[in-house]
Design a protein around this motif. Structure first.
Motif, PDB file in Angstrom:
ATOM      1  N   GLY A 197       0.781  -1.226   0.000  1.00  0.00           N
ATOM      2  CA  GLY A 197       0.000   0.000   0.000  1.00  0.00           C
ATOM      3  C   GLY A 197       0.810   1.273   0.000  1.00  0.00           C
ATOM      4  N   VAL A 198       2.139   1.168   0.023  1.00  0.00           N
ATOM      5  CA  VAL A 198       3.001   2.348   0.030  1.00  0.00           C
ATOM      6  C   VAL A 198       3.911   2.285  -1.176  1.00  0.00           C
ATOM      7  N   ASN A 199       3.632   3.153  -2.179  1.00  0.00           N
ATOM      8  CA  ASN A 199       4.433   3.211  -3.403  1.00  0.00           C
ATOM      9  C   ASN A 199       5.148   4.544  -3.488  1.00  0.00           C
ATOM     10  N   ARG A 200       6.294   4.528  -4.135  1.00  0.00           N
ATOM     11  CA  ARG A 200       7.027   5.773  -4.314  1.00  0.00           C
ATOM     12  C   ARG A 200       7.864   5.671  -5.578  1.00  0.00           C
ATOM     13  N   ASP A 201       7.961   6.787  -6.298  1.00  0.00           N
ATOM     14  CA  ASP A 201       8.794   6.836  -7.498  1.00  0.00           C
ATOM     15  C   ASP A 201      10.227   7.222  -7.142  1.00  0.00           C
ATOM     16  N   TYR A 202      11.160   6.520  -7.745  1.00  0.00           N
ATOM     17  CA  TYR A 202      12.574   6.829  -7.562  1.00  0.00           C
ATOM     18  C   TYR A 202      13.223   7.045  -8.921  1.00  0.00           C
ATOM     19  N   TRP A 203      14.296   7.867  -8.908  1.00  0.00           N
ATOM     20  CA  TRP A 203      15.018   8.202 -10.136  1.00  0.00           C
ATOM     21  C   TRP A 203      16.497   7.923  -9.964  1.00  0.00           C
ATOM     22  N   GLY A 204      17.107   7.511 -11.067  1.00  0.00           N
ATOM     23  CA  GLY A 204      18.552   7.413 -11.092  1.00  0.00           C
ATOM     24  C   GLY A 204      19.169   8.772 -11.327  1.00  0.00           C
ATOM     25  N   GLN A 205      20.493   8.798 -11.322  1.00  0.00           N
ATOM     26  CA  GLN A 205      21.201  10.072 -11.440  1.00  0.00           C
ATOM     27  C   GLN A 205      21.301  10.557 -12.883  1.00  0.00           C
ATOM     28  N   GLY A 206      21.024   9.692 -13.821  1.00  0.00           N
ATOM     29  CA  GLY A 206      21.091  10.049 -15.235  1.00  0.00           C
ATOM     30  C   GLY A 206      22.422   9.663 -15.847  1.00  0.00           C
ATOM     31  N   THR A 207      22.373   9.283 -17.110  1.00  0.00           N
ATOM     32  CA  THR A 207      23.585   8.943 -17.846  1.00  0.00           C
ATOM     33  C   THR A 207      23.509   9.572 -19.234  1.00  0.00           C
ATOM     34  N   GLN A 208      24.613  10.151 -19.650  1.00  0.00           N
ATOM     35  CA  GLN A 208      24.636  10.873 -20.926  1.00  0.00           C
ATOM     36  C   GLN A 208      24.810   9.915 -22.091  1.00  0.00           C
ATOM     37  N   VAL A 209      23.963  10.086 -23.078  1.00  0.00           N
ATOM     38  CA  VAL A 209      24.102   9.374 -24.354  1.00  0.00           C
ATOM     39  C   VAL A 209      24.292  10.423 -25.430  1.00  0.00           C
ATOM     40  N   THR A 210      25.392  10.314 -26.165  1.00  0.00           N
ATOM     41  CA  THR A 210      25.688  11.256 -27.242  1.00  0.00           C
ATOM     42  C   THR A 210      25.898  10.485 -28.530  1.00  0.00           C
ATOM     43  N   VAL A 211      25.143  10.858 -29.558  1.00  0.00           N
ATOM     44  CA  VAL A 211      25.243  10.208 -30.859  1.00  0.00           C
ATOM     45  C   VAL A 211      25.798  11.231 -31.843  1.00  0.00           C
TER      46      VAL A 211
END
Length: 120
Positions: free
Chosen positions: A104-118
């Protein structure tokens, strides 16, 4: 404390491939949906791909047929295989997970991010 740690970003030429991975660690009951978002300068963050606990997926139209999202529930991991990359895929990619901390207890979490360059 729940953490999402991403890996696999980098620089690649047009038409190349990259594989992003994200692992969730910490104390929690289970993970509901997991997904990848991206944001490039001057643009809003957008959903790239998502996968629920049952394995159902959805993709942004711009990446359909080129990207594949998968997850390993036993390892609390979500992956994004990116093929046929284009310069417009250049962005910071972030992992997201809806964590069920306790029933009954949900929470959204995020990573720190990673750069993708094309490069073109």
């Amino acid at each position: 404390q729940v953490q999402l740690v991403e890996s696999g970003g980098g620089l690649v030429q047009t038409g190349g491939s990259l594989r992003l991975s994200c692992v969730a660690s910490g104390y929690f009951f289970s993970i509901n949906a997991m997904g990848w978002y991206r944001q490039s300068p001057g643009k809003q963050r957008e959903l790239v791909a998502a996968i629920n606990s049952g394995g159902s997926t959805n993709y942004a139209d711009s990446v359909k047929g080129r990207f594949t999202i998968s997850r390993d529930n036993a390892k609390n991991t979500v992956n994004l295989q990116m093929n046929s990359l284009k310069p417009e895929d250049t962005a910071v990619y972030s992992c997201n997970a809806r964590i069920i901390l306790t029933l009954g207890v949900n929470r959204d979490y995020w990573g720190q991010g990673t750069q993708v360059t094309v490069s073109s």
